[in-house]
Design a protein around this motif. Sequence first.
Motif, PDB file in Angstrom:
ATOM      1  N   ALA A 195       4.393  10.900  -1.897  1.00  0.00           N
ATOM      2  CA  ALA A 195       3.934   9.521  -1.721  1.00  0.00           C
ATOM      3  C   ALA A 195       4.994   8.714  -0.989  1.00  0.00           C
ATOM      4  O   ALA A 195       6.190   8.871  -1.240  1.00  0.00           O
ATOM      5  N   LYS A 225       0.785   5.559   0.490  1.00  0.00           N
ATOM      6  CA  LYS A 225       0.032   6.718   0.994  1.00  0.00           C
ATOM      7  C   LYS A 225       0.431   7.954   0.208  1.00  0.00           C
ATOM      8  O   LYS A 225       1.611   8.237   0.020  1.00  0.00           O
ATOM      9  N   CYS A 272      -2.218   5.950  -8.886  1.00  0.00           N
ATOM     10  CA  CYS A 272      -2.191   7.269  -8.264  1.00  0.00           C
ATOM     11  C   CYS A 272      -2.423   8.354  -9.305  1.00  0.00           C
ATOM     12  O   CYS A 272      -1.717   8.424 -10.322  1.00  0.00           O
ATOM     13  N   TYR A 283      -5.190  10.044  -0.152  1.00  0.00           N
ATOM     14  CA  TYR A 283      -5.758   8.727  -0.409  1.00  0.00           C
ATOM     15  C   TYR A 283      -4.649   7.678  -0.339  1.00  0.00           C
ATOM     16  O   TYR A 283      -3.474   8.011  -0.227  1.00  0.00           O
ATOM     17  N   TYR A 284      -5.057   6.413  -0.380  1.00  0.00           N
ATOM     18  CA  TYR A 284      -4.119   5.287  -0.402  1.00  0.00           C
ATOM     19  C   TYR A 284      -4.239   4.556  -1.734  1.00  0.00           C
ATOM     20  O   TYR A 284      -5.311   4.533  -2.350  1.00  0.00           O
ATOM     21  N   TYR A 302       0.023  12.090   0.188  1.00  0.00           N
ATOM     22  CA  TYR A 302      -0.297  13.097   1.197  1.00  0.00           C
ATOM     23  C   TYR A 302       0.254  14.468   0.817  1.00  0.00           C
ATOM     24  O   TYR A 302       1.115  14.592  -0.069  1.00  0.00           O
ATOM     25  N   LYS A 355       0.847  -1.200   0.000  1.00  0.00           N
ATOM     26  CA  LYS A 355       0.000   0.000   0.000  1.00  0.00           C
ATOM     27  C   LYS A 355       0.878   1.244   0.000  1.00  0.00           C
ATOM     28  O   LYS A 355       1.931   1.277   0.637  1.00  0.00           O
ATOM     29  N   THR A 382      -3.505  13.197   4.620  1.00  0.00           N
ATOM     30  CA  THR A 382      -3.544  12.085   3.681  1.00  0.00           C
ATOM     31  C   THR A 382      -4.638  12.314   2.650  1.00  0.00           C
ATOM     32  O   THR A 382      -5.794  12.538   3.007  1.00  0.00           O
ATOM     33  N   ASP A 433       3.379   2.727   2.579  1.00  0.00           N
ATOM     34  CA  ASP A 433       2.675   2.564   3.845  1.00  0.00           C
ATOM     35  C   ASP A 433       2.718   1.118   4.324  1.00  0.00           C
ATOM     36  O   ASP A 433       2.708   0.852   5.519  1.00  0.00           O
TER      37      ASP A 433
END
Length: 205
Positions: A95, A54, A78, A70-71, A56, A52, A68, A98
Amino acid sequence: MDLFEYLFFKELDQDEKAKIREESKFISLPIGSPLYYEGDVNSSILFLKRGKVKVYITPEAVTKGEVTLYYISPGEQCLVNTFSTITQSKTLASAVVDESIEGWLIPRESILWLIENSSSYRDFKIELCGQRLNTVLDLIKSIQFDQLDQRLLNWLYVQGMDTVQITHDKIAAILGVSREAISRNLKKLEQAGDVRLARGEIRVL
């Protein structure tokens, strides 16, 4: 998931899939690894196999720390990464890994070829833009309304009066939000003992 489990690759024949596979670069990164920072220009798009990511921002004008957006999970991509890679513009966010990831980086030239030759990929990108835009808009609304009670209380204090004679509609116009949001948050402040409400006026306690 395998690279060609991304559904938009179903249109490609074996030679075209071999082309994409040959041009892609497999990567494996541990948690905490940065993928790009705000202001970077990306040269490839990440296709996740596992893990995953992240995405932000750190907008000092909005809040302290990071927010944040989105993931990204396997099967997703992305929007920030995609837009920067295709347009060669600076990224508007950062990014970081995560959860430890494995995946493929497909270079810009191959992405442009996909856009030209795969209607499924083009459709996926359009859908991606819509989904991510909705996510970011929901975040903006959340930031605005989660802090509205404090903004409202601060505005009342700035008036310098124990009792402010004003309608909810007028406050809504001043703060740029809906009347319902003002009424809801004033009620919240009243329940907390910060204000007392009466028709056409607000008393600051």
